[in-house]
Scaffold this motif. Sequence first.
Motif, PDB file in Angstrom:
ATOM      1  N   ARG A   3      13.076  25.121 162.763  1.00 50.55           N
ATOM      2  CA  ARG A   3      13.977  26.405 163.146  1.00 50.55           C
ATOM      3  C   ARG A   3      13.864  26.471 164.780  1.00 50.55           C
ATOM      4  O   ARG A   3      13.133  26.974 165.617  1.00 50.55           O
ATOM      5  N   PRO A   4      14.820  25.722 165.195  1.00 52.88           N
ATOM      6  CA  PRO A   4      15.040  25.465 166.805  1.00 52.88           C
ATOM      7  C   PRO A   4      15.225  26.744 167.504  1.00 52.88           C
ATOM      8  O   PRO A   4      15.868  27.674 167.051  1.00 52.88           O
ATOM      9  N   GLY A   5      14.526  26.863 168.568  1.00 50.34           N
ATOM     10  CA  GLY A   5      14.481  27.992 169.372  1.00 50.34           C
ATOM     11  C   GLY A   5      13.773  29.224 169.174  1.00 50.34           C
ATOM     12  O   GLY A   5      13.673  30.156 169.833  1.00 50.34           O
ATOM     13  N   LEU A   6      12.778  29.182 168.130  1.00 44.07           N
ATOM     14  CA  LEU A   6      12.059  30.178 167.683  1.00 44.07           C
ATOM     15  C   LEU A   6      11.118  30.471 168.753  1.00 44.07           C
ATOM     16  O   LEU A   6      10.538  29.549 169.389  1.00 44.07           O
ATOM     17  N   ASP A 179      10.094  25.383 165.727  1.00 40.73           N
ATOM     18  CA  ASP A 179      10.921  24.556 166.556  1.00 40.73           C
ATOM     19  C   ASP A 179      10.480  23.175 166.119  1.00 40.73           C
ATOM     20  O   ASP A 179       9.260  22.881 166.381  1.00 40.73           O
ATOM     21  N   PRO A 180      11.344  22.243 165.636  1.00 42.34           N
ATOM     22  CA  PRO A 180      10.727  20.718 165.384  1.00 42.34           C
ATOM     23  C   PRO A 180      10.224  20.044 166.699  1.00 42.34           C
ATOM     24  O   PRO A 180       9.871  18.927 166.350  1.00 42.34           O
ATOM     25  N   GLU A 181      10.580  20.792 167.904  1.00 46.10           N
ATOM     26  CA  GLU A 181      10.262  19.977 169.040  1.00 46.10           C
ATOM     27  C   GLU A 181       8.822  19.619 169.139  1.00 46.10           C
ATOM     28  O   GLU A 181       8.061  18.931 169.985  1.00 46.10           O
ATOM     29  N   HIS A 182       7.890  20.364 168.139  1.00 52.20           N
ATOM     30  CA  HIS A 182       6.372  20.464 168.361  1.00 52.20           C
ATOM     31  C   HIS A 182       5.930  19.481 167.407  1.00 52.20           C
ATOM     32  O   HIS A 182       4.515  19.020 167.295  1.00 52.20           O
ATOM     33  N   ALA A 183       6.846  18.593 166.605  1.00 53.90           N
ATOM     34  CA  ALA A 183       6.330  17.659 165.718  1.00 53.90           C
ATOM     35  C   ALA A 183       5.526  16.571 166.333  1.00 53.90           C
ATOM     36  O   ALA A 183       4.602  16.322 165.794  1.00 53.90           O
ATOM     37  N   GLY A 184       6.036  16.298 167.492  1.00 55.28           N
ATOM     38  CA  GLY A 184       5.197  14.909 167.933  1.00 55.28           C
ATOM     39  C   GLY A 184       3.884  15.312 168.425  1.00 55.28           C
ATOM     40  O   GLY A 184       3.037  14.389 168.197  1.00 55.28           O
ATOM     41  N   PRO A 193       0.169  12.200 158.645  1.00 54.55           N
ATOM     42  CA  PRO A 193       1.553  11.778 158.804  1.00 54.55           C
ATOM     43  C   PRO A 193       2.356  13.610 158.778  1.00 54.55           C
ATOM     44  O   PRO A 193       2.041  14.215 157.923  1.00 54.55           O
ATOM     45  N   VAL A 194       3.155  13.311 159.540  1.00 55.86           N
ATOM     46  CA  VAL A 194       3.863  14.662 159.977  1.00 55.86           C
ATOM     47  C   VAL A 194       5.221  14.594 159.528  1.00 55.86           C
ATOM     48  O   VAL A 194       5.943  13.617 159.260  1.00 55.86           O
ATOM     49  N   GLN A 195       5.769  15.394 158.280  1.00 53.64           N
ATOM     50  CA  GLN A 195       6.863  15.576 157.578  1.00 53.64           C
ATOM     51  C   GLN A 195       7.866  16.493 158.096  1.00 53.64           C
ATOM     52  O   GLN A 195       7.414  17.744 158.152  1.00 53.64           O
ATOM     53  N   VAL A 196       9.025  16.519 158.675  1.00 50.10           N
ATOM     54  CA  VAL A 196       9.926  17.445 158.980  1.00 50.10           C
ATOM     55  C   VAL A 196      10.957  17.857 157.837  1.00 50.10           C
ATOM     56  O   VAL A 196      11.688  16.913 157.445  1.00 50.10           O
TER      57      VAL A 196
END
Length: 201
Positions: A3-6, A179-184, A193-196
């Motif tokens: 959810r980009p920008g949340l 926000d997917p930017e936190h996946a790393g 393992p992290v799955q988006v």
Amino acid sequence: MPRPGLTQTELYLGRPGPDRRTPHGWGTYQALSMLLGGSPHARIDRVLREERGYTYGIRAGFRPRAVGGLCVVGGSVRADVTVPALTELLEILRTPGSELEVEEVRAAADFVARTAPGRYLTADAVADEIVSLVSDGLDPAPTVTRTLAELQDLSAERAAAAWDEVRTGPGWTVVAVGDPEHAGGLEALGLGPVQVARAQG
């Protein structure tokens, strides 16, 4: 889920837990729910909300099934502290049973026991509890009586053994909605393992 920008990230954690037939007593796990994440004064909120300011509230509890159950933790945190909030949360959930304090165990057990009448003020609430117990193959009257007795007699040692059984079992499954930017950063925690997952359609 991305959810980009949340401005917040919803965190959900789950692992196997007990059912109502646990030898530790279902009342023991009701008290542990309160102690860990059942109120603003519980361990999780005391750190993540009051000390760190990461969240408005995160709750923890146990959901029984006919056989086995789940230990679940969930709530929202500020998006910019997703990784440190999850790190702190997991650290709290790693607390050995031996570090549960006598006073907090007693306070949690007393609260659950003394507020029980208030949870059954309506016919709907009573009916829901009866249906739940009967669905699990349990006789409601002795089950409720036994659970309240377990709360009244709960010791820190029994609470410790019950929590350690869950804590040392299969690991947590973690779901973060944000926000997917936190996946790393989440992957760097070494949980696996992290799955988006992306919405279909």
